[in-house]
Design a protein around this motif. Structure first.
Motif, PDB file in Angstrom:
ATOM      1  N   PHE A  55       0.837  -1.208   0.000  1.00 24.05           N
ATOM      2  CA  PHE A  55       0.000   0.000   0.000  1.00 24.05           C
ATOM      3  C   PHE A  55       0.872   1.259   0.000  1.00 24.05           C
ATOM      4  O   PHE A  55       0.608   2.210  -0.736  1.00 24.05           O
ATOM      5  N   ARG A  56       1.926   1.263   0.815  1.00 18.05           N
ATOM      6  CA  ARG A  56       2.787   2.454   0.910  1.00 18.05           C
ATOM      7  C   ARG A  56       3.483   2.741  -0.421  1.00 18.05           C
ATOM      8  O   ARG A  56       3.654   3.890  -0.809  1.00 18.05           O
ATOM      9  N   LYS A  57       3.905   1.695  -1.110  1.00 19.65           N
ATOM     10  CA  LYS A  57       4.542   1.883  -2.429  1.00 19.65           C
ATOM     11  C   LYS A  57       3.539   2.460  -3.418  1.00 19.65           C
ATOM     12  O   LYS A  57       3.841   3.361  -4.194  1.00 19.65           O
ATOM     13  N   ASN A 116     -13.464   1.737   7.924  1.00 16.90           N
ATOM     14  CA  ASN A 116     -12.733   1.852   6.659  1.00 16.90           C
ATOM     15  C   ASN A 116     -11.281   2.253   6.863  1.00 16.90           C
ATOM     16  O   ASN A 116     -10.525   2.405   5.908  1.00 16.90           O
ATOM     17  N   ARG A 117     -10.899   2.479   8.127  1.00 18.06           N
ATOM     18  CA  ARG A 117      -9.514   2.854   8.409  1.00 18.06           C
ATOM     19  C   ARG A 117      -8.868   1.706   9.189  1.00 18.06           C
ATOM     20  O   ARG A 117      -9.019   1.614  10.414  1.00 18.06           O
ATOM     21  N   PRO A 118      -8.135   0.828   8.498  1.00 17.46           N
ATOM     22  CA  PRO A 118      -7.627  -0.387   9.143  1.00 17.46           C
ATOM     23  C   PRO A 118      -6.756  -0.127  10.369  1.00 17.46           C
ATOM     24  O   PRO A 118      -6.753  -0.928  11.307  1.00 17.46           O
ATOM     25  N   LYS A 133       4.666  10.000  16.235  1.00 21.42           N
ATOM     26  CA  LYS A 133       5.776   9.678  15.340  1.00 21.42           C
ATOM     27  C   LYS A 133       5.688  10.463  14.019  1.00 21.42           C
ATOM     28  O   LYS A 133       6.693  10.838  13.427  1.00 21.42           O
ATOM     29  N   ARG A 134       4.458  10.709  13.614  1.00 20.91           N
ATOM     30  CA  ARG A 134       4.277  11.367  12.316  1.00 20.91           C
ATOM     31  C   ARG A 134       4.366  12.884  12.374  1.00 20.91           C
ATOM     32  O   ARG A 134       4.639  13.532  11.357  1.00 20.91           O
ATOM     33  N   LYS A 135       4.102  13.441  13.563  1.00 21.81           N
ATOM     34  CA  LYS A 135       4.060  14.905  13.685  1.00 21.81           C
ATOM     35  C   LYS A 135       5.286  15.620  13.098  1.00 21.81           C
ATOM     36  O   LYS A 135       5.129  16.590  12.356  1.00 21.81           O
TER      37      LYS A 135
HETATM   38  C1  S3P Z   1      -3.753   5.745   6.840  1.00 21.69           C
HETATM   39  C2  S3P Z   1      -4.685   6.751   6.592  1.00 21.69           C
HETATM   40  C3  S3P Z   1      -5.807   6.582   5.671  1.00 21.69           C
HETATM   41  C4  S3P Z   1      -5.469   5.511   4.611  1.00 21.69           C
HETATM   42  C5  S3P Z   1      -5.019   4.247   5.257  1.00 21.69           C
HETATM   43  C6  S3P Z   1      -3.779   4.442   6.133  1.00 21.69           C
HETATM   44  C7  S3P Z   1      -2.659   6.028   7.815  1.00 21.69           C
HETATM   45  O1  S3P Z   1      -6.090   7.809   5.038  1.00 21.69           O
HETATM   46  O2  S3P Z   1      -4.483   5.981   3.726  1.00 21.69           O
HETATM   47  O3  S3P Z   1      -6.099   3.773   6.027  1.00 21.69           O
HETATM   48  O4  S3P Z   1      -1.631   5.330   7.777  1.00 21.69           O
HETATM   49  O5  S3P Z   1      -2.817   6.980   8.619  1.00 21.69           O
HETATM   50  P1  S3P Z   1      -6.850   9.033   5.778  1.00 21.69           P
HETATM   51  O6  S3P Z   1      -5.820   9.867   6.461  1.00 21.69           O
HETATM   52  O7  S3P Z   1      -7.517   9.751   4.672  1.00 21.69           O
HETATM   53  O8  S3P Z   1      -7.808   8.424   6.744  1.00 21.69           O
END
Ligand code: S3P
Length: 169
Positions: A55-57, A116-118, A133-135
């Motif tokens: 997914f990340r790629k 919908n957000r795994p 971590k992302r900030k």
């Molecule tokens: C993710 C955010 C989601 C989506 C996936 C992973 C993440 O997008 O890309 O579920 O890693 O934070 P949104 O920020 O639009 O919810």
């Protein structure tokens, strides 16, 4: 102009992106939706069947394809996208990046029941860790908009004002 909205899940990237695009009369593309369309699979199934690394790629390849195709576009990125590999540099080289900033409790209250957000399945503590971590990645955006207590209209007006300032320089 190419603009990419970044920020954590629930920050309003899609809502604000759509409205901003309408106002500026440019196309709007949500990377998650584009990936789902291209692969004919919903995001949770992509994570489950193909894995997060895949997914990340796909996320960054999709971003590159969009910014190659359009001269003017508003892109809404996935919440994790800026925090992987050299993605933040790529986003910044190819677009004006705007960080929609909100506090964790506000974000969590918006996303906690969203199937919908795994990543939400990881639970509040782990998701908060991800947020922290992302900030530092988000903060590298060209522009930061504090969305706390602001309506979508007010956020859009703030963005437009800042964009005008950028154009002047
Ligand atoms: C993710 C955010 C989601 C989506 C996936 C992973 C993440 O997008 O890309 O579920 O890693 O934070 P949104 O920020 O639009 O919810």
């Amino acid at each position: 102009m190419k603009i990419t909205l970044i920020g954590f899940m629930g920050a309003g990237k899609t809502t604000i992106g759509k409205e901003l695009a309408e106002k500026l009369n440019v196309p709007f593309i949500d990377i998650d939706k584009e990936i789902e369309k291209n692969l004919s699979l919903p995001i949770p199934e992509i994570f489950e069947k193909l894995g997060e690394t895949f997914f990340r790629k796909t996320e960054i390849e999709t971003f590159k394809a969009i910014t190659t195709r359009f001269n003017n576009v508003i892109v809404s990125s996935g919440g994790g996208m800026p925090a992987f590999d050299k993605n933040m540099e790529i986003l910044k080289e190819n677009s004006v990046t705007i960080y929609l900033k909100a506090d964790f409790e506000t974000l969590w209250s918006r996303i906690k029941n969203d199937s919908n957000r795994p990543l939400v399945k990881l639970g509040k503590d782990r998701v908060k860790e991800l947020f922290e971590k992302r900030k530092p990645f988000y903060k590298r955006a060209h522009m930061t908009i504090d969305t706390t207590g602001k309506t979508p209209l007010e956020i859009i007006e703030t963005i437009e004002k800042k964009l005008k300032e950028i154009r002047k320089t």
